[in-house]
Structures are given as structure tokens and as C-alpha cells.
Design an enzyme around this catalytic site. Sequence first.
Site, PDB file in Angstrom:
ATOM      1  N   LYS A  27       0.968  -1.258  -0.193  1.00 14.51           N
ATOM      2  CA  LYS A  27       0.043   0.073  -0.077  1.00 14.51           C
ATOM      3  C   LYS A  27       0.963   1.037  -0.228  1.00 14.51           C
ATOM      4  O   LYS A  27       0.428   2.079  -0.672  1.00 14.51           O
ATOM      5  CB  LYS A  27      -0.933  -0.075   1.189  1.00 14.51           C
ATOM      6  CG  LYS A  27      -2.297  -0.624   0.816  1.00 14.51           C
ATOM      7  CD  LYS A  27      -2.211  -2.089   0.915  1.00 14.51           C
ATOM      8  CE  LYS A  27      -2.378  -2.775  -0.412  1.00 14.51           C
ATOM      9  NZ  LYS A  27      -2.570  -4.306  -0.371  1.00 14.51           N
ATOM     10  N   GLY A  41       9.510 -22.193  15.663  1.00 12.87           N
ATOM     11  CA  GLY A  41       8.738 -23.203  16.765  1.00 12.87           C
ATOM     12  C   GLY A  41       8.325 -24.479  15.920  1.00 12.87           C
ATOM     13  O   GLY A  41       7.801 -24.342  14.819  1.00 12.87           O
ATOM     14  N   ASP A  96      -4.169 -17.463   7.564  1.00 13.89           N
ATOM     15  CA  ASP A  96      -3.903 -17.907   6.172  1.00 13.89           C
ATOM     16  C   ASP A  96      -3.641 -19.420   6.244  1.00 13.89           C
ATOM     17  O   ASP A  96      -3.685 -19.928   5.380  1.00 13.89           O
ATOM     18  CB  ASP A  96      -2.486 -17.294   5.643  1.00 13.89           C
ATOM     19  CG  ASP A  96      -2.816 -15.911   4.969  1.00 13.89           C
ATOM     20  OD1 ASP A  96      -4.046 -15.498   5.012  1.00 13.89           O
ATOM     21  OD2 ASP A  96      -1.984 -15.514   4.365  1.00 13.89           O
ATOM     22  N   ARG A 123      -1.333 -18.250  -2.648  1.00 11.88           N
ATOM     23  CA  ARG A 123      -0.321 -18.674  -1.617  1.00 11.88           C
ATOM     24  C   ARG A 123      -0.743 -19.978  -1.016  1.00 11.88           C
ATOM     25  O   ARG A 123      -1.709 -20.525  -1.002  1.00 11.88           O
ATOM     26  CB  ARG A 123      -0.566 -17.557  -0.578  1.00 11.88           C
ATOM     27  CG  ARG A 123      -0.097 -16.178  -1.208  1.00 11.88           C
ATOM     28  CD  ARG A 123      -0.019 -14.999  -0.148  1.00 11.88           C
ATOM     29  NE  ARG A 123       0.606 -15.191   0.736  1.00 11.88           N
ATOM     30  CZ  ARG A 123       2.173 -14.968   1.049  1.00 11.88           C
ATOM     31  NH1 ARG A 123       2.672 -14.319  -0.335  1.00 11.88           N
ATOM     32  NH2 ARG A 123       2.679 -14.841   2.180  1.00 11.88           N
ATOM     33  N   GLY A 174      -4.457 -12.051 -10.345  1.00 10.47           N
ATOM     34  CA  GLY A 174      -5.345 -11.781  -8.968  1.00 10.47           C
ATOM     35  C   GLY A 174      -4.979 -10.646  -8.447  1.00 10.47           C
ATOM     36  O   GLY A 174      -4.501  -9.599  -9.129  1.00 10.47           O
ATOM     37  N   VAL A 175      -5.136 -10.413  -7.159  1.00 11.05           N
ATOM     38  CA  VAL A 175      -4.917  -9.338  -6.231  1.00 11.05           C
ATOM     39  C   VAL A 175      -3.643  -8.843  -6.418  1.00 11.05           C
ATOM     40  O   VAL A 175      -3.411  -7.533  -6.748  1.00 11.05           O
ATOM     41  CB  VAL A 175      -5.367  -9.599  -4.650  1.00 11.05           C
ATOM     42  CG1 VAL A 175      -5.831  -8.133  -4.104  1.00 11.05           C
ATOM     43  CG2 VAL A 175      -6.448 -10.507  -4.695  1.00 11.05           C
ATOM     44  N   ILE A 176      -2.717  -9.746  -6.384  1.00 13.15           N
ATOM     45  CA  ILE A 176      -1.267  -9.169  -6.217  1.00 13.15           C
ATOM     46  C   ILE A 176      -0.880  -8.899  -7.784  1.00 13.15           C
ATOM     47  O   ILE A 176      -0.127  -7.479  -7.794  1.00 13.15           O
ATOM     48  CB  ILE A 176      -0.254 -10.249  -5.824  1.00 13.15           C
ATOM     49  CG1 ILE A 176      -0.545 -10.684  -4.097  1.00 13.15           C
ATOM     50  CG2 ILE A 176       1.416  -9.936  -5.890  1.00 13.15           C
ATOM     51  CD1 ILE A 176       0.323 -11.403  -3.627  1.00 13.15           C
ATOM     52  N   ALA A 201      -5.763 -10.069   5.888  1.00 10.72           N
ATOM     53  CA  ALA A 201      -5.020  -9.677   7.160  1.00 10.72           C
ATOM     54  C   ALA A 201      -6.247  -9.629   8.349  1.00 10.72           C
ATOM     55  O   ALA A 201      -6.064 -10.096   9.317  1.00 10.72           O
ATOM     56  CB  ALA A 201      -4.487  -8.384   7.268  1.00 10.72           C
ATOM     57  N   HIS A 246     -22.898  15.855   2.829  1.00  9.68           N
ATOM     58  CA  HIS A 246     -22.821  16.099   1.434  1.00  9.68           C
ATOM     59  C   HIS A 246     -21.746  17.374   1.387  1.00  9.68           C
ATOM     60  O   HIS A 246     -21.663  18.138   2.149  1.00  9.68           O
ATOM     61  CB  HIS A 246     -24.242  16.700   1.110  1.00  9.68           C
ATOM     62  CG  HIS A 246     -24.212  17.402  -0.322  1.00  9.68           C
ATOM     63  ND1 HIS A 246     -24.261  16.736  -1.557  1.00  9.68           N
ATOM     64  CD2 HIS A 246     -23.952  18.817  -0.465  1.00  9.68           C
ATOM     65  CE1 HIS A 246     -24.055  17.596  -2.513  1.00  9.68           C
ATOM     66  NE2 HIS A 246     -23.953  18.659  -2.033  1.00  9.68           N
TER      67      HIS A 246
END
Length: 476
Positions: free
Chosen positions: A58, A122, A323, A283, A193-195, A331, A455
Site C-alpha cells: 500500500k 517453533g 492464512d 499462496r 489476481g489481487v497481487i 489480514a 454532502h
Amino acid sequence: MAERFDVIVIGAGPGGYIAAIRAAQLGMKVACVEKWKNPKGELALGGTCLNVGCIPSKALLASSEEFDKIRHHVSEHGISVGSVKLDLGKMIARKEGIVSKMTKGIEFLFRKNKITWLKGHGRFVGQADGQYQVEVAGDAGTSVAEAARIIIATGSKARHLPGIPVDNQRICDNEGALSLGEVPKRLGIIGSGVIGLELGSVWRRLGAQVTILEALPAFLGACDESVAKEAWKLFTKQGLAIELGVRIGEVKAGAKDIVISYTDAKGAAQSQSFDRVIVSVGRVPNTENLNLEAIGLNVDERGFIPVDGHCATAKPGIYAIGDVVRGPMLAHKAEDEGVAVAEILAGQKPHIDYNCVPWVIYTAPEIAWVGKTEQALKAEGRAVRCGQFPFMANGRALGMDEADGFVKVIVDAATDEVLGVHIIGSGASDLIAEAVMAMEFKASAEDIARICHAHPSLSEVVREAALASDKRALNM
Ligand code: FAD
Ligand code: NAI
């Protein structure tokens, strides 16, 4: 001996860090495991979203939009500008500064909420006496922590295609595509797509000749068809070359260029040369290397962790969010699941209505929607009424020289309940909030129409579209 916590969160993206903060607010002793290292080699919180996703993209969208406005749009306002120069290094440094500010901000929030950051990778190493053991392997060595409740929030990474080696220099996924050292003359993007659309817009505005190669025959299939049609018209007019229905063949990275061979929608063999290529074909969840076998937890055939409507896995006390589980890879969806799971652990009864999760594509104009599309509702056999109102008929939009697009409100034909709102236009990412609120409260179009809207403002277009669903738009 393993240090014991009330809850351990694995992953500090928007799902994990928000879950950790909410659990700490609710009085739990919380640890969060995170291994992300930024290009400087420093450990960083914030996950994909803050480091190589929402926030940096962004920032570049905003910078490139300023550049585009000065070059092509301010003359409309009677402003002439001399020569305009791009300092890409400074633009990228600004983006990195924002990322650094945001990720450091989460470190502050962790300290404020007394959350222990376990630095490193982890993985589960066992379970005993109602506790799950998580090993953390980092620069400082290996340790084990344990908790009866674990939230897996390990997120996702870019899907790569066989035979297309991503080096993030010349052939990039989202990580390299946010940090190109120069504006490529010819940029090829695989996946519209979005990316593909957001980053394609960034580099087109900065001067690249952008070609997007998309496998599906339809453009923006997840959007309402009328929005997808309008988007196609506007984006191709802006100069994005988009080819639908292609089948990517060999991708050859030579000394001078990268040649993509493909079959076009008519079945003819084609090839195009590019200076840089972005692969944006979706992804995949980060579930490998978690050693889920140690606790007897399986993933599905696509690698996602199966969960119920409240993010509980098949193992008691183990939850998964964001995800790494079903649902849109967004997000705010991850954040809401993080809050909900922390509250469930505290004995509360939160609920997420997945039908009310908004989508935004930050192109210019922006695209945003919530609820169902007209085609999905019709396929369900639902009787609906649609109201559409153009930004062209709104004084504020004209004043801003942002008159492209429209708002479409879809309601149940009998009850007038709002079932979907679809926007293509300036400020759609903010305008959609009113629609989300309306749908969460099961509002009718009449409810939206009766609310006083300032307005002149773009929000009047939402009201007019609600009125239009009853054929009584006032300004058209
Ligand atoms: P992630 O953000 O992926 O975080 C997971 C974290 O877990 C990572 O930090 C990772 O290092 C860590 N981790 C993984 N495994 C382990 C392990 N074993 N041990 C320790 N740590 C581990 N969404 C939007 O809503 N709006 C947008 O505008 C938007 N823009 C995007 C732009 C781009 C270019 C991309 C790529 C994505 C964008 N997204 C956007 C999607 C959004 O980034 C993701 O939906 C969101 O980050 C998912 O959050 P998460 O917490 O589930 O996972
Ligand atoms: P995407 O799922 O949005 O789009 C991938 C596109 O690639 C699809 O159109 C698909 O048909 C196409 N494709 C798949 N395989 C292909 C192939 N072999 N050849 C040509 N085309 C192919 O995935 P994208 O753009 O990679 O983004 C990933 C996810 O990140 C998004 O789904 C979204 O969840 C999230 N994201 C969200 C943003 C936002 O909210 N504004 C911005 C960027 C990403």
C-alpha cells in the site's frame, strides 16, 4: 525445564500478534514464537502483512499514485508541472521506513502487554500432562516452552510454479516485486489476481510496460460480474495488457531477458520477452516443519490445518487462525480470528460472520465488496433486486476528478435485506465499512437510505445505490 505459559502463539503476523495481545489483555501469560528476519538480518514481528504484504504494497501504491497523478491528472485541475523525476531508491526507502516503524510498533505492544517473544522457529516436540511442548530454535540456541493451549498462526507463502525458478531478482514473487532496484521496461506478471493487479498497477504507473498472463478465461472471477467488467474496461484503458485463458509453458531466463512461452486462449503458441517477471498465482499455507506429527495433528490435501467454525483443530486446546486455515487469506480475517480465539480461551463466546468479511483490491479505482455477488445469489435461486449508482453523478467525485465506477447494492426482493454491496470507485476501501456495518446489523436498503449522509461526499453514492434498489435514486 520447559517454561510454562497459559498460551503459546506460533507466528506473529496479524493473526498471531493480535491473538497474543488479546490473550494478554484477558490476563493470560502469553508467549509468541516468531522467526521472521528482514533483509537487514534483523528479527521482525508482523508477518507477511507488515513485512512483505499489505503495508509495503500500500505504501508503493500510494507513492506510485502520486507520481501518476502529477504526470497525468493534475493538468485537469489547471496545474502544470515541469519535468517530473522519479527517485525509486527514495520511494523504496520510504516504504521500508514505514515497515520498520510498524514492526517496531508491535515490539512495543508486546512489551506493553508483557508478551514473551520466543525468537526462532517453533515446532511441536511432544505432549505430556495436558501440556504441549514447543521447541524454539533461534540464533541464541534451542529451548522448549509449554502450554495447554496453542494458537497456530504460521500464515502462508507465495505459491511457485514448477520450472519457474523464483530468485527475487529477475523472477520475483511478492517479496522481490516490492523491492525492484529499477523500473523494468517490460514487466511480465503470471496471474491476474489481487497481487498481479496491485503490483502491476504500481510498476505500470512508474513507467513499466506491464503484461499480465492469466490462466482462467474470466477476469476477476470472485467479483460481481458488473464490477469485473468495469474493472477490465478501466484497467486495460490505463495500459495494463491482460491476456486471459493462457497456459504457461517454458520460462527461459537468458542473459538479456526472460522469455515466457505460452498457449493463448485460442490454442495458438505465443511467446513474449520481459526484463522482469512476477509470479502471483496464489499462496500456500506454512504447515511444513511444524512437526504436527508429534501431537497427532494432520493437514488437509492442500496443506491447510482443518478447523471448525471457531478455529478449533481436532486436538483439544490447539487452535489455528489466519492464512493457515480455510477462508480468505486476508489480514483482517486473521486478526478477527485471533481476537475470537483468545476470547474463547477466556471463556467468552465470540462469533465471526464470514459472510461479512470485506474484500478490497487497492487498484485505482479501488474495488471493494462484502456479501454475495448477484451471480452467486441467482445461482442459489434467490430473488433479488439490484440498485446501482455511478460516481459520475456525485459532485464530490467530480470535484476530485475521481468519477469512474459505481456502487451496487443487492437486496432480497421480498425483505429488502442487504445481501451484498459491490463498489468500484475512489475510496471504496473506506466506503465498504458502511456496507459491512449494515450487513452485520442485518440492515435493509431502506435503513441505509434513511441514514443522513454528509454532502458532498462519496458516501452519498452508497445511499443512492440503496435507493436505486427500490428505483428511487434521487440524483439520477
Ligand atoms: P502471516 O502474516 O503470513 O504471518 C505468519 C508468521 O508466522 C510469519 O511472520 C512467519 O515468519 C511466522 N512463522 C511461520 N512458521 C513459523 C514457525 N514454525 N515458527 C515461528 N514463526 C513462524 N491482506 C489484506 O487483508 N489486505 C491487503 O491489502 C493485503 N495485501 C497483501 C499484499 C501482498 C503482497 C501479500 C503477499 C499479501 C497481502 N495480504 C493482504 C494478505 C495478508 O498479508 C495475509 O492474509 C496475512 O498476513 C495473514 O496473516 P497470518 O497472521 O495468518 O500470517
Ligand atoms: P490470487 O488467488 O488473488 O490470484 C492468483 C491468480 O493467478 C488467479 O487469477 C489464478 O487463476 C491465476 N493463476 C493460477 N495459476 C496460474 C498459472 N499457472 N498461470 C497463470 N495464472 C495462474 O493470488 P495472489 O494474487 O497471488 O494473492 C495471494 C493472496 O494474497 C490473495 O488471494 C489474497 O488473499 C492476498 N492478497 C490480498 C490483497 C488485498 O486484500 N488487497 C492484496 C494482495 C494479496
